[in-house]
Design an enzyme around this catalytic site. Structure first.
Site, short mmCIF file in Angstrom:
data_model
loop_
_atom_site.label_atom_id
_atom_site.label_comp_id
_atom_site.label_asym_id
_atom_site.label_seq_id
_atom_site.Cartn_x
_atom_site.Cartn_y
_atom_site.Cartn_z
N ASP A 1 0.86 -1.17 0.00
CA ASP A 1 0.00 0.00 0.00
C ASP A 1 0.90 1.22 0.00
OD1 ASP A 1 -2.31 -1.49 0.11
OD2 ASP A 1 -2.49 -1.39 2.29
N ASP B 1 -13.79 -4.54 -1.38
CA ASP B 1 -13.67 -4.28 0.05
C ASP B 1 -15.02 -4.60 0.67
OD1 ASP B 1 -11.04 -3.46 -0.03
OD2 ASP B 1 -11.55 -1.36 -0.39
#
Length: 260
Positions: free
Chosen positions: A11, A130
């Protein structure tokens, strides 16, 4: 039998690799290019690069970082974050990525999945999901709801329906991230992963919650995932890729040997 994959997730926020818990409290932990090289040399099967601020803040992908990472490693490499058009996809693929991951943009404009698949092939398009666990309802019969923008926005979309719709639209793979498990190091969401894996015909990557090698064993077996995404457990040096793969082998799970 196809080998299961161990995938490392980087990330990236403002050009630095970062890691948070449930998408909050992110701290910088290193340079993404250097980290990509380390994981490639350690034997990870694939790398995933997410610009985690791009979708929320509407910034473009950091193409320069993508290009430098892609020049550093020689394993499959996917990129997500801020990709909202076929032009964005083309830019990322030309920068050296093998796959592009669409998440928030696909929820808002599902046609982007089909457009990407038609332009570059199904194998290039990863549907990022998600997901948060919620009360089962008529609208969310599976009890798992799609959220976007780093978990900040509930969409009222059932996760199982969206996975199947994403496959129908042309996605070649699903990266399934549990917001509830993300960064906790307490294990993957096995029920969610199995639900999706059993009801689609494309590979599913389990994401969120990996803390010890056995967690990968559990999600690859019980969760029926094709691959497991890891971050915290290797970013902080708790385990190495060879240690994780050796454990999976001891569980009878087929994994790829480290490149010599």
């Amino acid at each position: 039998m196809l080998s299961k994959r161990v995938i490392v997730c980087l990330d990236v926020r403002d050009g630095k690799t970062t890691k948070g818990i449930k998408f909050k409290g992110n701290v910088d932990i290193g340079d993404p290019v250097d980290m990509a090289r380390v994981y490639y040399e350690a034997g990870c099967d694939e790398l995933v690069f997410y610009d985690i601020t791009a979708s929320h803040e509407k910034r473009g992908i950091m193409i320069d970082v993508v290009r430098r990472v892609a020049e550093t490693i020689f394993i499959p490499f996917s990129v997500g974050g801020g990709i909202s058009s076929v032009e964005d996809m083309r830019d990322v693929l030309l920068a050296g990525a093998e796959k592009i991951s669409v998440n928030s943009a696909a929820v808002k404009n599902p046609k982007i999945i089909t457009q990407g698949a038609e332009a570059f092939g199904n194998q290039c398009v990863v549907l990022g999901m998600d997901v948060k666990k919620v009360e089962k309802s008529e609208k969310i019969p599976s009890g798992y709801e799609i959220v976007i923008n780093g978990g900040r926005t509930y969409m009222g979309i059932d996760a199982l329906w969206w996975a199947q719709e994403g496959e129908r639209l042309g996605a070649g793979e699903i990266c399934l991230n549990s917001i509830d498990a993300d960064g906790t190091k307490e294990g993957y969401e096995l029920e969610l992963t199995a639900l999706i894996s059993e009801n689609v015909n494309i590979p599913v990557i389990a994401s969120g919650g990996g803390g010890i090698p056995q967690h990968l064993g559990d999600v690859l077996k019980e969760g029926k995932a094709d691959a497991a995404l890891i971050a915290s457990m290797v970013h902080y040096g708790t385990y190495t890729i060879p240690e994780i793969k050796d454990h999976l082998k001891s569980q009878g799970i087929s994994v790829r040997d480290q490149l010599q």
